[in-house]
Motif scaffolding. Structure first.
Motif, short mmCIF file in Angstrom:
data_model
loop_
_atom_site.label_atom_id
_atom_site.label_comp_id
_atom_site.label_asym_id
_atom_site.label_seq_id
_atom_site.Cartn_x
_atom_site.Cartn_y
_atom_site.Cartn_z
N GLY A 96 0.90 -1.31 -0.44
CA GLY A 96 -0.15 -0.12 0.29
C GLY A 96 0.68 1.42 0.18
N ASN A 97 0.23 2.65 0.45
CA ASN A 97 0.94 3.87 -0.01
C ASN A 97 1.38 4.14 1.53
OD1 ASN A 97 1.67 6.63 0.21
ND2 ASN A 97 0.18 6.87 -1.90
N ALA A 98 2.68 4.44 1.59
CA ALA A 98 3.21 4.48 3.11
C ALA A 98 2.22 6.23 3.41
CB ALA A 98 5.48 4.60 2.86
N LEU A 99 1.66 6.70 2.52
CA LEU A 99 1.39 8.02 3.02
C LEU A 99 -0.43 7.75 3.56
CD1 LEU A 99 1.17 10.21 0.10
CD2 LEU A 99 2.49 10.82 2.60
N ASP A 100 -0.43 5.84 3.82
CA ASP A 100 -1.98 5.68 4.66
C ASP A 100 -1.42 5.21 6.19
OD1 ASP A 100 -3.48 6.62 2.69
OD2 ASP A 100 -3.23 4.71 1.78
N THR A 101 -0.10 4.88 6.01
CA THR A 101 1.17 4.44 7.20
C THR A 101 -0.31 5.21 8.70
OG1 THR A 101 2.31 3.89 5.85
CG2 THR A 101 3.11 3.18 7.94
N PRO A 125 6.08 15.23 0.54
CA PRO A 125 4.78 14.91 1.64
C PRO A 125 5.13 13.32 2.59
CG PRO A 125 4.42 14.57 -0.67
CD PRO A 125 5.49 15.14 -0.67
N LEU A 126 5.71 12.38 1.90
CA LEU A 126 6.57 11.35 3.24
C LEU A 126 6.86 11.48 4.35
CD1 LEU A 126 7.58 8.55 0.66
CD2 LEU A 126 5.97 8.53 2.10
N VAL A 127 7.67 12.26 4.31
CA VAL A 127 8.21 13.50 5.31
C VAL A 127 7.69 14.22 6.62
CG1 VAL A 127 10.03 15.17 6.07
CG2 VAL A 127 11.01 13.57 4.48
N MET A 128 6.92 14.96 6.08
CA MET A 128 5.16 16.12 6.79
C MET A 128 4.80 14.59 7.55
SD MET A 128 7.19 18.07 6.87
CE MET A 128 6.07 18.78 7.89
N HIS A 129 4.66 13.79 6.52
CA HIS A 129 3.25 12.94 7.33
C HIS A 129 3.43 11.86 8.27
CE1 HIS A 129 0.21 9.42 7.99
NE2 HIS A 129 1.16 7.88 7.21
N PHE A 130 4.89 11.41 8.30
CA PHE A 130 5.95 11.29 9.55
C PHE A 130 5.95 11.69 10.31
CE2 PHE A 130 6.12 7.48 6.13
CZ PHE A 130 5.22 6.95 7.23
N LEU A 131 6.38 13.42 10.33
CA LEU A 131 6.87 14.02 11.74
C LEU A 131 5.51 14.76 12.22
CD1 LEU A 131 9.45 16.77 9.27
CD2 LEU A 131 9.84 14.44 11.71
N ALA A 132 4.42 14.07 11.51
CA ALA A 132 2.99 14.38 11.94
C ALA A 132 3.01 13.10 13.37
CB ALA A 132 2.11 14.93 11.07
N GLN A 133 3.35 12.42 13.09
CA GLN A 133 3.09 11.44 14.41
C GLN A 133 4.70 11.47 14.83
OE1 GLN A 133 1.70 7.02 12.42
NE2 GLN A 133 1.72 8.41 10.51
N LYS A 134 5.38 11.97 14.83
CA LYS A 134 6.42 12.31 15.71
C LYS A 134 6.67 11.81 17.97
CE LYS A 134 5.56 17.29 16.84
NZ LYS A 134 4.84 17.63 15.28
N ASN A 135 5.44 11.77 17.92
CA ASN A 135 5.17 11.26 19.02
C ASN A 135 5.80 9.90 19.56
OD1 ASN A 135 3.26 11.66 18.00
ND2 ASN A 135 2.37 10.19 19.75
N LEU A 136 6.17 9.44 18.02
CA LEU A 136 5.78 7.43 17.90
C LEU A 136 7.23 7.35 17.42
CD1 LEU A 136 2.77 6.67 16.70
CD2 LEU A 136 3.25 5.63 19.03
N TYR A 161 16.76 27.72 2.64
CA TYR A 161 15.73 28.41 3.57
C TYR A 161 14.59 28.58 3.12
CZ TYR A 161 14.79 29.09 8.02
OH TYR A 161 13.74 29.28 9.31
N GLY A 162 13.49 27.33 3.12
CA GLY A 162 11.80 27.41 3.28
C GLY A 162 11.33 27.00 4.21
N ILE A 163 10.48 26.83 3.84
CA ILE A 163 8.70 26.34 5.11
C ILE A 163 9.59 25.06 5.04
CG2 ILE A 163 6.98 25.03 4.54
CD1 ILE A 163 5.85 27.61 2.76
N LEU A 164 10.03 23.70 3.64
CA LEU A 164 10.49 22.34 4.47
C LEU A 164 11.83 22.82 5.17
CD1 LEU A 164 10.67 19.51 3.99
CD2 LEU A 164 12.63 19.98 1.81
N SER A 165 12.57 23.40 5.23
CA SER A 165 13.33 23.42 6.52
C SER A 165 12.52 24.10 7.43
CB SER A 165 14.75 25.30 5.98
OG SER A 165 15.25 25.01 4.60
#
Length: 277
Positions: A96-101, A125-136, A161-165
């Motif tokens: 499946g799609n890692a974005l759904d993990t 999107p992948l980096v931000m998807h998992f950083l949103a779950q940073k407590n895990l 340097y920008g939003i991603l940084s």
């Protein structure tokens, strides 16, 4: 110890599943040194998720360890091949799609590690998807396009340097490790890659600022590049220019500065001042 080289292994498995899907950014790593250097970054006691297992060239190393291990692959042909090769091994294979993990389904109430060669087209999107779950999470050791790694690690004042940084560095400390040339892959990409580890901060580095408000201000500030902060905030947040100038004076930030010169701490103070006014 694995005897079959990564290149021999990849060539053998590509005979069984020869289709290489460019739409999924498939470039298979064949450099044994790079693979082992990535594997060595991951502590053996951490619950582990591999993103984009592909043909399993890195998966086979982690299977040799005594750790909880999940591997996810979007390409159904490659996922079926992995199931054939490693279905009886100590790994949970996911299709499946890692974005759904949801990491809470894998290791609830614990903090694990993510590893993977991230497809260029979906890296952010992948980096931000998992950083949103940073407590895990403890950390993420990932391979990305060098240009993206440069942006992730950029400091205030530079063109990268920008939003991603800001989004990454608010939640993690990025540690660039090494570059990987195109020759390390089949097929060879047109860009150099970089391996880096994002070490998750115990708490977001936002000085108590509300995260949603903080990123609303950051996105507004960068809504128009190469303009001064007073103008981008006024237009991006639909605020009166005189009000924005007052906020900037209270915060001690020059109205003529450009957004890419502001640190995370300054964006935090700015967000707090806007919320108070």
């Amino acid at each position: 110890m694995l005897i079959e080289s990564a290149e021999t292994y990849t060539t053998r498995l590509l005979r069984k599943s020869p289709r290489i899907r460019k739409s999924l950014g498939q470039n298979f790593l064949i450099d044994d040194t790079v693979i082992t250097d990535i594997v060595d970054q991951v502590p053996p006691e951490a619950p582990l998720l591999e993103i984009g297992a592909g043909l399993g060239v890195m998966t086979r190393y982690f299977i040799c360890r005594n750790q909880e291990f999940w591997a996810i692959e979007l390409d159904r042909d490659k996922a079926t091949l992995l199931e054939t090769e490693y279905g009886d091994s100590p790994v949970t294979l996911l299709t499946g799609n890692a974005l759904d993990t949801d990491l809470a389904r894998l290791w609830p109430k614990r903090r694990g590690w993510i590893v993977g060669n991230l497809p260029y087209y979906i890296t952010n999107p992948l980096v931000m998807h998992f950083l949103a779950q940073k407590n895990l999470l403890q950390a993420m050791t990932i391979m990305v396009q060098k240009e993206v790694a440069t942006r992730i690690c950029a400091v205030p004042g530079g063109k990268d340097y920008g939003i991603l940084s800001i989004a990454v560095q608010a939640s993690a400390h990025p540690e660039p490790l090494f570059d990987v040339p195109p020759t390390a892959f089949i097929p060879a990409p047109k860009v150099v890659s970089t391996v880096l580890t994002l070490h998750i901060r115990p708490h977001p580095d936002l000085m108590g600022t509300d995260e949603e408000s903080f990123f609303r201000v950051v996105k507004a500030a960068f809504s128009t590049r190469r303009k001064i902060i007073a103008n981008t905030l006024a237009s991006g947040l639909s605020l009166d220019k005189s009000y924005v100038l007052d906020v900037l004076r209270q915060t001690g930030i020059e109205a003529t500065r450009r957004p890419e010169t502001l640190s995370i701490a300054e964006f935090c103070r700015l967000t707090q001042s806007i919320r108070r006014c």
